[in-house]
Design a protein around this motif. Structure first.
Motif, short mmCIF file in Angstrom:
data_model
loop_
_atom_site.label_atom_id
_atom_site.label_comp_id
_atom_site.label_asym_id
_atom_site.label_seq_id
_atom_site.Cartn_x
_atom_site.Cartn_y
_atom_site.Cartn_z
N HIS A 29 18.52 33.85 68.93
CA HIS A 29 17.39 34.75 68.70
C HIS A 29 17.90 36.16 68.46
N GLN A 57 18.11 31.32 72.89
CA GLN A 57 16.72 31.38 72.46
C GLN A 57 16.05 32.65 72.97
N PHE A 63 11.25 38.82 65.52
CA PHE A 63 10.58 37.52 65.61
C PHE A 63 10.41 36.90 64.23
N GLY A 121 13.83 35.79 63.06
CA GLY A 121 14.28 34.62 63.81
C GLY A 121 13.66 33.33 63.33
#
Length: 729
Positions: free
Chosen positions: A177, A136, A334, A337
Motif C-alpha cells: 500500500h 496492506q 488510495f 493503490g
C-alpha cells in the motif's frame, strides 16, 4: 527495517514484529535458538528480513498450506500433509501474518492439526527464515504543502511501497500500500518510507489536472514526478509523449505496461503456462525484457504501438474521477493503490440540467408541495437516463418513496406519508453526471453526488485500513424490514449464509422503534440490509423517523444496503459516522424491482463480491439498478468468495456441447494481477485477473460439475441465474 525478529522468552522459537502492519506472531522451534542475520538473497522470493537458526522443526500456530520448491525455484508440490526426500528446498508457508519463507538442506515432512502447521526436518541443521510484510497498511504519512509543485515530491514517493521493480510487482502481494499523504507546511517523510530509484521520470505541468491522472503511473513505475511544460514519461535515452489526449494516453500506458509485465513475469519466479502469454500477438524476447531494469523495460514496452496491444487487453476494472482540487490530495494514495485509471475533470455536467423537472425521480425546483400532489407519482415512467423505466414507468405500482405509504393504487411509496416536497432529494444536493467510462467500475472523488458512480470518501478508505485483514470466524448480517407490505424482500435472510466453511449469524427484525433502530445501527454488524421507507425526515420506524444526519448516533455497522427511496443522504450519514460503505438510491424505486435487486445484492455479497462489483452485476439484470450508487469504500466485502475472486459466468449453448465465459474481478487480497486456473476438466492454463477465460465445447455433465463448485451468478441468454440451480440447462 519494518520487521524485527527476536528470541522468545518463555518458549523455544522467535517472535516476528511487522511495524508496518502492526502485527506480531510467533514461530516455534524444537530447541532454543539464537537468530543471526542472513542475506535476503538466501531466499527465492524477495524478503524484508532474513535470519538463520539451528533447528530440527519449525511450527506456526495456524493451519496453513506449505509450498515446496527445489533449490532452483522449480515448484515441486504444496499441501498440508506430505513428505519430501533429501535435497535443497525453498519452502513458503501461507497464510501467515507476514510472508514466511524457509530454506534448508534436508528431507522433511509437513503435518497439520486443527491449530498448527509443522515442518520436521530429517536432519536438524541450519534453517533460513525470511519474512516480507504484506504491506496492506501504509508505512506512514507523508506531510506536504498541497500546491501542485510541492505535491509532486510526495507523489514521487508512492512507489516506495513496491517490494520489487521487476515485472513481479504486477502481483498484488509485491506492490504494497502506498504511504498516505497529508497536508502540512513542509515536506516530512516517515523513516520507513524510502525512495526507489527506478530511473523513470514523469514530467507534467504543475497543475492538479495534470498531476492527479499520473498518480497510478507514479506508484507502479516508482517514478519521480517533476514539473515541465510538455507531459511525458522519460527514461535514460527515451521519451514517451503523453499528449495529445493526455488522460487517454495515461490510461493506455497503465494498461499496456501492466499487461506486458504479466507476460514478462513468466520468465521469473513463476514460469507458469499463462494463457495471455500463449495468445499474445506480440513477438518480443520476454526473457530479455524480464532481465532489463524497470526504466529500460518500460521504454521498450512503449516502443510497441498501443494499437498493437489493445485487442488482447482485458477490460480494466476501475476508473476514478478526482476533481482537481487541493482538498482531494489525501485520496491519491488510495486511488493509486487500486491501480485505478484516473481522470481529473475540470468541468462537470450538472445532472439537473433538464428545465427544473428533476432527474428521473429526483425532485426538481418546481416540484409542487400541495396536498394534492402527494398522491401523484413523481416523473412517472422516466428513468435516470430520461428513458422509460422497465417499459412502462411506475404506473400504479407500490414504490419506496414519494407519496403516502398505504395506497398502492395511488403510487404509495417507501417515503411513508411524506409530502411531495419532503419526499424529494434536497434542493441543496448537487447531482453531477460524470463522463462515461470504459471500465467495469467507476468512482468519484470530490464535490457532488455522481450518477452511476461510487461516491468515494476519505473516511471510508481510512476505515479500510483500520479493518485490515481481520480474521473472523462468523459473519453477522442484520435484515431490518420496517414495512409490512415489503415482507417479501425480508426473505433475503435465506440467501445469506448459503456457504460451506463460512459461518453466518443472520437476524431478521421487523417494525423497529427509533430506539431499537439506534441500537441496531450501533451494533457490531458486518452487513445491514434495510427494507422500508426513507425520506428527508430519515428512516421510518414504528413510531416515527430516525434521521441519521441529526444527533449523536453511534454507528457500528460495517456495510449496508438501504433499499428504500432516495436513501443517499441517510447512507452518506452512515459512512460519515462510521460505516465503510453501502448501496443507496438516488430516486424513488418501485417496490417490485427493488425487491428483486435486494435479493440479487444479498446473494452477491454472500458470494464474496464487493459493493461496486455487486452493483455492476445487478445492473446487468435490472435497468433500475442505475437508480442505485455506492457510497464510501466500494471495495468493501463482507466475506471472501470460495475461490478468492469474484466470478461471473456467461453461458452460450451449442447443439452438442456448451461454451461459456468465466469473467473474474479483483477482490480484496486477490487484486489486479493475481493468477487463477479455471477448475474445469483438462484446463491447466493460468489466467491473470482481470480476464475472461473462454471455455469451449464442454459436455453438459462437465458444465454442471463446474457450476457446482461454488455459488456464482450465471447469465444465460442475457438473464441472471445462479449456479446452485442449473434447471435452465
Amino acid at each position: 527495517m519494518s520487521i524485527d525478529i527476536d528470541p522468545l522468552c518463555e518458549a523455544d522459537g522467535i517472535t516476528v514484529t511487522d511495524h508496518i502492519e502492526n502485527t506480531q506472531f510467533e514461530v516455534y522451534t524444537d530447541r532454543p535458538v539464537d537468530p543471526r542475520s542472513r542475506p535476503g538473497s538466501d531466499h527465492y522470493f524477495p524478503v524484508d528480513a532474513s535470519v538463520a537458526v539451528e533447528a530440527g522443526s519449525i511450527e506456526i500456530p495456524r493451519v496453513a498450506v506449505v509450498e515446496t520448491r527445489a533449490g532452483d525455484g522449480t515448484l515441486l508440490t504444496h499441501g498440508d500433509c506430505y513428505t519430501m526426500p533429501s535435497g535443497t528446498y525453498h519452502v513458503g508457508i501461507n497464510p501467515a501474518p507476514t510472508k514466511l519463507y524457509l530454506t534448508f538442506d534436508s528431507g522433511f515432512s509437513v503435518s497439520t492439526t486443527d491449530r498448527t502447521t509443522r515442518i520436521d526436518l530429517d536432519t536438524p541443521g541450519t534453517v533460513g527464515l525470511g519474512f516480507r510484510s504484506l504491506h496492506q497498511t501504509p508505512a506512514g504519512t507523508i506531510t506536504t504543502p498541497t500546491d501542485p509543485e510541492s505535491l509532486m515530491d510526495a507523489v514521487s514517493l508512492l512507489g516506495s511501497a513496491l517490494q520489487t521493480t521487476s515485472p513481479e510487482r504486477s502481483f498484488p502481494t509485491l506492490r504494497g500500500h502506498p504511504p498516505l499523504i497529508g497536508p502540512g507546511e513542509e515536506l516530512r517523510v516517515p523513516e520507513r518510507v524510502e525512495p526507489v530509484d527506478s530511473g523513470v521520470r514523469i514530467v507534467v505541468p504543475p497543475e492538479y489536472r495534470y498531476l492527479y491522472p499520473v498518480v497510478s503511473l507514479a506508484y507502479y513505475f516508482a517514478a519521480d514526478v517533476v514539473p515541465g511544460d510538455a507531459p511525458r514519461i522519460e527514461g535514460d535515452g527515451w521519451t514517451y509523449p503523453l499528449e495529445p489526449g493526455f488522460e487517454t494516453r495515461t490510461a493506455e500506458v497503465l494498461r499496456q505496461s501492466f499487461h506486458m509485465d504479466c507476460l514478462a513475469r513468466t520468465e521469473g519466479f513463476y514460469p507458469v503456462d499463462l494463457h495471455e502469454r500463449e495468445t499474445t500477438a506480440l513477438d518480443l524476447d520476454w526473457g530479455r525484457l524480464y532481465d532489463l531494469p524497470l526504466a529500460e523495460r518500460l521504454g521498450e514496452y512503449l516502443d510497441v504501438p498501443f494499437e498493437a496491444v489493445e485487442p488482447e487487453l482485458p477490460q480494466w476494472t476501475l476508473t476514478t474521477d478526482v476533481r482537481p482540487d487541493p482538498e482531494n490530495v489525501e485520496m491519491l494514495p488510495f486511488v493509486a493503490g487500486e491501480l485505478s485509471i484516473v481522470r481529473s475533470p475540470t468541468e462537470v455536467t450538472p445532472a439537473g440540467d433538464d428545465g427544473g423537472v428533476g432527474v428521473g425521480f429526483f425532485g426538481g425546483t418546481e416540484r409542487s408541495s400541495s396536498p394534492t400532489a402527494e398522491s401523484e407519482p413523481a416523473a412517472e415512467g422516466v428513468g435516470l437516463d430520461g428513458g422509460e423505466l422497465d417499459g412502462g414507468g411506475l404506473g400504479g405500482e407500490f414504490v419506496r418513496g414519494g407519496g403516502s405509504a398505504g395506497a398502492a393504487s395511488a403510487g404509495a411509496t417507501r417515503g411513508a406519508g411524506a409530502s411531495a416536497d419532503r419526499g424529494a432529494v434536497s434542493a441543496q444536493t448537487e447531482f453531477v453526471r460524470p463522463e462515461p467510462v470504459d471500465t467495469v467500475e467507476h468512482a468519484w472523488v470530490g464535490d457532488g453526488v455522481p450518477l452511476d458512480a461510487n461516491k468515494a470518501t476519505l473516511d471510508a478508505y481510512h476505515r479500510r485500513l483500520e479493518a485490515g485483514q481481520v480474521e473472523q470466524s462468523r459473519i453477522s448480517v442484520l435484515v431490518v424490514c420496517n414495512d409490512e407490505q415489503m415482507r417479501e424482500e425480508g426473505d433475503v435472510a435465506d440467501l445469506y449464509g448459503l456457504r460451506d466453511m463460512v459461518q453466518f449469524d443472520i437476524e431478521v427484525r421487523h417494525d423497529l422503534s427509533r430506539g431499537e433502530m439506534r441500537d441496531a445501527l450501533a451494533s457490531d454488524v458486518d452487513f445491514l440490509h434495510y427494507i422500508g421507507h426513507v425520506d428527508d425526515r430519515g428512516m421510518q420506524c414504528a413510531e416515527g423517523y430516525l434521521d441519521l444526519t441529526d444527533g449523536d448516533l453511534e454507528i457500528g455497522v460495517s456495510a449496508f444496503l438501504l433499499n428504500a427511496c432516495q436513501s443517499y443522504q441517510q447512507g452518506e450519514a452512515l459512512v460519515h459516522r462510521g460505516s465503510r460503505g453501502g448501496i443507496v438510491t438516488l430516486s424513488d424505486v418501485a417496490n417490485s424491482p427493488a425487491t428483486t435487486l435486494g435479493r440479487i445484492i444479498a446473494r452477491l455479497m454472500n458470494s464474496g463480491f464487493n459493493l461496486r462489483t455487486a452493483l455492476h452485476v445487478a445492473k446487468r439484470e435490472l435497468i433500475t439498478g442505475h437508480q442505485y450508487i455506492v457510497v464510501g469504500d466500494g471495495g468493501t466485502t463482507i466475506c471472501q468468495s470460495r475461490s478468492g475472486m469474484a466470478v461471473v459466468i456467461d453461458i452460450k449453448s451449442r447443439k452438442d456441447s456448451w461454451d461459456f465465459e468465466m469473467r473474474t474481478f479483483p477482490n480484496g487480497p486477490y487484486g489486479v494481477g493475481s493468477l487463477y486456473i479455471p477448475n474445469i476438466v483438462n484446463m491447466s492454463k493460468n489466467y491473470t485477473v482481470p480476464s475472461n477465460a473462454i471455455i469451449d465445447s464442454v459436455s453438459e455433465d462437465q458444465l454442471r460439475e463446474a457450476l457446482e463448485l461454488e455459488t456464482v451468478p450465471v447469465f444465460y441468454h442475457g438473464k441472471l441465474y445462479w449456479s446452485d440451480n442449473t434447471s435452465f440447462i
